[in-house]
Design a protein around this motif. Structure first.
Motif, mmCIF file in Angstrom:
data_model
loop_
_atom_site.group_PDB
_atom_site.id
_atom_site.type_symbol
_atom_site.label_atom_id
_atom_site.label_comp_id
_atom_site.label_asym_id
_atom_site.label_seq_id
_atom_site.Cartn_x
_atom_site.Cartn_y
_atom_site.Cartn_z
ATOM 1 N N GLY B 90 1.517 1.580 -5.837
ATOM 2 C CA GLY B 90 0.446 1.380 -6.800
ATOM 3 C C GLY B 90 1.055 0.851 -8.064
ATOM 4 O O GLY B 90 2.019 1.401 -8.571
ATOM 5 N N THR B 97 -2.451 -4.041 -6.111
ATOM 6 C CA THR B 97 -2.115 -2.922 -5.233
ATOM 7 C C THR B 97 -2.748 -3.111 -3.862
ATOM 8 O O THR B 97 -2.134 -2.806 -2.833
ATOM 9 C CB THR B 97 -2.558 -1.595 -5.873
ATOM 10 O OG1 THR B 97 -1.936 -1.486 -7.149
ATOM 11 C CG2 THR B 97 -2.157 -0.405 -5.029
ATOM 12 N N GLY B 136 -1.530 0.301 -15.983
ATOM 13 C CA GLY B 136 -0.974 -0.375 -14.809
ATOM 14 C C GLY B 136 0.537 -0.312 -14.710
ATOM 15 O O GLY B 136 1.130 -0.933 -13.838
ATOM 16 N N VAL B 140 -1.495 2.174 -10.300
ATOM 17 C CA VAL B 140 -2.637 1.278 -10.451
ATOM 18 C C VAL B 140 -3.621 1.857 -11.465
ATOM 19 O O VAL B 140 -3.815 3.066 -11.544
ATOM 20 C CB VAL B 140 -3.303 1.017 -9.078
ATOM 21 C CG1 VAL B 140 -3.786 2.318 -8.438
ATOM 22 C CG2 VAL B 140 -4.445 0.037 -9.187
#
Lengths: 136, 558
Positions: B90, B97, B136, B140
Motif C-alpha cells: 500500500g 496500490t 500516501g 495508501v
C-alpha cells in the motif's frame, strides 16, 4: 557560566508517526550522558514542538521521523523557529531518511541527520562537539 | 581400554566431566554470550533431563489438529495446503496500490494485504492539518468509499481474501469494504479476510489511536457482534505481537502481552453478552519472526498451547475452533539493516523458515530495502520468491512440526510458556490488560528491553553483521520507490471534489444518527455502514464519535 551548564535537548516526535522506539532510546541515552532531556511524547504538530522548545529554553531540537514526512516536517519546524526568532535553537534528527534527501534537509537548516544503524554513542559525541548552550 | 570408555556417558554431568571438560580445558569455548536475541541464556546441550521428570508427550506436544495444538492447528498442515503468501502493500494513491495488488496476484500471491497511510490509521482525512506531508507516504491514502472503490477495482471480493492493517478506525474502513462488496454484488457471507482491529497493542506499541480504551473496545465488540451475525467468515481481530516486538520487546514479552490482549478481547466479548464460542473462532494472531531461529519457533509453538489452555480452561470454550491459535507472521522489520542491504535477503529467509517451522497460517516476508524506503517492485518480488523457494524447494513442508521432540526446542517452548505466563499473572494482578496499559506496565517493560538491546548492539555483545561487525564502505544503494508530493495534492483535490458532489444532507443525517447512538448501546456498525455509503469520510465518521467517546492522551515517559 553559561558555558558550563548542562545542555538542554528536546527529543520530539512530530507528525502522526507512532514509532517511538528510537526517540525513547535516544532520550534515555541523552539523559544517561548527562544532558537535560525534554521528551514531547507522540503526535506533535510542528507548532507544538516549537512552542515547547521555546518554553523549555532548549539548546537543540532532536526530531525522530520514520514516516517519510521528513521533507515537510523538518523544514516546517525550522521555519517556525525562525518566525519566533528562536533559530539559534539547532535542529537535528534521525529516522528513515533516504541518503539523497539529506543534502536538501541540510540546506533547509537541519544540522545533522542520523540514519538507521547510528549508535547512540556516535550521536552523543556529535552533540558534545556541535551543540553549545545558547546565550539566554 | 576400560570397559566404560566404550559405553558413553549416562548423564549430562558425567559427560561434562568425562568428555567435555578435558576437551575445553585444551581448546576453550568462544568468548561470546550464548543467549537468544532476547537475552535468554542458552545451554550448551539439551538432553531429556531438561524436560524434567513430569514431561508428558500427550500433554505438551500431542498431535496436529488436536488439543493443545502445539504441533499445528490443522491435521495435515502444509501437506494439505501451503501457508498463504500475503505481502503487505500500500502506498500512494488507491489507483497505484490497486496496480500493485494486480501485479502481486498475477505473480502467484494468494491474498491481499492493505497498508494504509498514517492519516488513515489515525482516523484523519487527507486534508487534516496533521496530515500534511504524510498523505500516501507509508501506505495508501483512503478518505472515503470513493477511494476504496478504486483500491479494489477489478478485484472480485468473493475470490480474494483481504487483510487490512487498520486499528483505531478499523470499523469505518471495514464498512467501506462492505460497501464495495455491495456494489460488486458480493454477499457479505462470502467475504473472506482479516481486520487487524487490535487497539490494545496500539496503546502498548504502535501508538495510532483515537479514543480511550473503553469506548474503543465497545466499537470492537460491536464489530464482532455484527460479523458474527452477518459476515461469518471474517476474522474480526488479528491480535498482534508484531508491533510489540518491533517496539523492542523480547520474544517472551511479545507472547505474553499479545495473549493478554487476547484475554482482554475475549473478556470484553463475553461482558458484551456474546457467547464465547460464537466469536472466539474468528480471532487470530499475528507474530513477528526475528533473527533468533529457535526462539521464534518455540514462541510460536508455545502460543498455540497457551491459547488453547486459556480458551478452554479460563473461558470454558467448548468449540475446538475457539482453542486454535491461528496466526499470520511477518519477518522482523527492525532486524533489517540499511548497511549492505542485500544481506537482508538472508535474514528474511532465516526468519521466514522459522515461521514455517513454527506452523504459521500466512506469511509476509519483508523486502530487502525496507529500512531505506518503501519497497521497490523488484525487492517485493525477491521477498515473495523467498517464500516460494521455502515452500517448493526446501522440503521443509513434507512433514508436520519437524522439530517436535528436540530436547532443545521442547525445553525452549516450555520456557517461553513459563515466562509469558508469569507476565500474564502479573497483568491479572493489575486488574487485566486495560488497567495494566493505563499504568504503563507493558510500555515500560518494552522500553527497558529496547534500551537493553540497543546497549548490547553498541557494546557489540549482540552482533548485527554490517552494522557493528563486518562493516565495509558502500558505494551504491538499491533503487527505491519514491512517493512524490503530487500524491498528496491529487488526494486533496479528489477529496475536495467528493465533498462538493455528494449528498451533504444525507451525510449530516447519518453522522448525527451515529453520534446519538454512541451514547446508547446500539450496535454502531449499521450506522457507520449507512454513513460511508453516503461517502462520509474516515475523518468525519471518526470525529462524530469524539464528543461522546473523547480522545486518548498518552502519559509519555522515557
Amino acid at each position: 557560566m553559561n558555558e558550563n551548564r548542562k545542555l538542554r535537548l528536546l527529543v520530539g516526535k512530530v507528525g502522526l508517526d507512532g514509532h517511538d522506539r528510537g526517540a525513547k532510546i535516544i532520550a534515555r541515552a541523552f539523559r544517561d550522558a548527562g544532558f537535560e532531556v525534554i521528551y514531547t511524547g507522540l503526535h506533535q504538530s510542528p507548532e507544538m514542538v516549537v512552542a515547547t522548545a521555546i518554553q523549555e529554553d532548549v539548546d537543540a531540537v532532536s526530531l525522530s521521523i520514520l514516516s517519510g514526512a521528513h521533507n515537510y516536517l523538518f523544514p516546517k519546524v525550522i521555519e517556525l523557529l525562525k518566525e519566533q526568532k528562536a533559530d539559534d535553537i539547532a535542529v537535528f534528527g534521525g529516522g528513515i531518511v533516504p541518503e539523497e534527501d539529506i543534502p536538501g534537509l541540510k540546506e533547509a537548516g537541519v544540522v545533522e541527520i542520523f540514519t538507521p544503524g547510528a549508535s547512540t554513542d556516535s550521536v552523543i559525541q556529535w552533540v558534545r562537539q556541535n551543540i553549545k548552550p545558547r546565550n539566554l | 581400554m576400560k570397559d566404560d570408555d566404550r559405553k558413553g556417558s549416562r548423564t549430562l554431568g558425567e559427560w561434562e566431566n568425562r568428555t567435555l571438560k578435558p576437551f575445553t580445558d585444551r581448546t576453550g569455548e568462544r568468548d561470546v554470550d550464548f543467549s537468544t536475541v532476547s537475552s535468554l541464556p542458552i545451554d550448551r546441550l539439551y538432553t531429556p533431563e531438561d524436560l524434567g521428570p513430569d514431561w508428558n508427550f500427550d500433554e505438551k506436544v500431542g498431535f496436529p489438529g488436536e488439543y493443545p495444538y502445539t504441533r499445528g492447528v490443522y491435521p495435515s498442515m502444509y501437506r494439505g495446503r501451503l501457508w498463504t503468501m500475503r505481502q503487505f502493500a500500500g502506498f500512494g494513491s488507491a489507483a497505484q496500490t490497486n496496480e500493485r495488488f494486480k501485479y502481486l496476484l498475477g505473480h502467484g500471491q494468494t491474498g491481499l494485504s492493505v497498508a494504509f497511510d498514517l492519516p488513515t490509521l489515525m482516523g484523519r482525512d487527507s486534508d487534516d492539518h496533521m496530515a500534511r506531508g504524510e498523505v500516501g507516504k507509508e501506505g495508501v491514502a483512503i478518505d472515503s468509499l470513493a477511494d476504496m472503490e478504486v483500491l479494489f477495482e477489478g478485484i472480485p471480493l468473493d475470490r480474494v481474501s483481504t487483510s487490512m492493517t487498520i486499528n483505531a478506525p478499523a470499523a469505518v474502513i471495514f464498512c467501506m469494504y462492505l460497501a464495495v462488496a455491495e456494489k460488486q454484488g458480493v454477499s457479505f457471507d462470502s467475504l473472506n479476510g482479516t481486520l487487524q482491529n487490535d487497539i490494545l497493542k496500539e496503546y502498548i506499541a504502535q501508538k495510532e489511536w483515537i479514543y480511550p480504551p473503553k469506548p474503543s473496545i465497545r466499537i470492537i465488540t460491536d464489530l464482532i457482534g455484527f460479523c458474527t451475525r452477518s459476515v461469518p467468515k471474517w476474522n474480526t481481530i488479528s491480535i498482534s505481537g508484531y508491533h510489540i516486538r518491533e517496539a523492542g520487546s523480547t520474544a517472551a514479552q511479545e507472547l505474553a502481552f499479545t495473549l493478554a490482549d487476547g484475554i482482554g478481547y475475549v473478556q470484553a466479548g463475553i461482558e458484551a453478552g456474546l457467547e464465547v464460542d460464537a466469536f472466539a473462532p474468528r480471532l487470530s494472531f499475528f507474530w513477528n519472526s526475528h533473527n533468533d531461529f529457535f526462539e521464534e519457533i518455540a514462541k510460536m509453538r508455545a502460543s498455540r498451547r497457551m491459547w488453547a489452555r486459556i480458551m478452554r480452561e479460563r473461558f470454558g470454550a467448548t468449540d475446538p475452533r475457539s482453542w486454535m491459535c491461528r496466526f499470520h507472521t511477518q519477518t522482523a522489520g527492525y532486524s533489517l539493516t540499511a548497511q549492505q542491504p542485500y544481506n537482508n535477503v538472508v535474514r528474511v529467509t532465516t526468519q521466514a523458515l522459522a515461521a514455517v517451522l513454527g506452523g504459521t497460517q500466512s506469511l509476509h516476508t519483508n523486502s530487502l530495502d525496507e529500512t531505506l524506503a518503501l519497497p521497490s517492485e523488484e525487492a517485493v518480488t525477491i521477498a515473495l520468491r523467498t517464500q516460494q523457494i521455502l515452500a517448493e524447494e526446501s522440503g521443509v513442508t513434507n512433514t508436520i512440526d519437524p522439530l517436535a521432540g528436540s530436547y532443545f526446542v521442547e525445553a525452549l517452548t516450555d520456557r517461553m510458556e513459563r515466562e509469558a505466563m508469569e507476565y500474564i499473572d502479573r497483568i491479572d494482578e493489575l486488574g487485566g490488560i486495560v488497567p495494566a496499559i493505563e499504568t504503563g506496565f507493558p510500555q515500560k517493560e518494552i522500553a527497558d528491553a529496547a534500551y537493553r538491546y540497543q546497549q548490547q548492539l553498541e557494546d557489540a555483545s549482540k552482533v548485527v553483521v554490517g552494522v557493528n561487525k563486518h562493516r565495509m564502505d558502500e558505494k551504491s544503494k538499491p533503487d527505491t520507490l519514491k512517493i512524490g508530493h503530487e500524491v498528496e495534492e491529487d488526494q486533496l483535490a479528489r477529496l475536495e471534489k467528493l465533498k462538493s458532489s455528494r449528498d451533504q444532507a444525507a451525510v449530516d443525517r447519518c453522522l448525527a444518527a451515529l453520534s446519538e447512538a454512541a451514547s446508547g448501546d446500539e450496535n454502531l456498525l449499521p450506522l457507520m455502514l449507512a454513513a460511508v455509503r453516503e461517502y462520509a469520510t474516515v475523518g468525519e465518521v471518526s470525529e462524530a464519535l469524539v464528543p461522546v467517546f473523547g480522545r486518548y492522551r498518552e502519559v509519555s515517559f522515557i
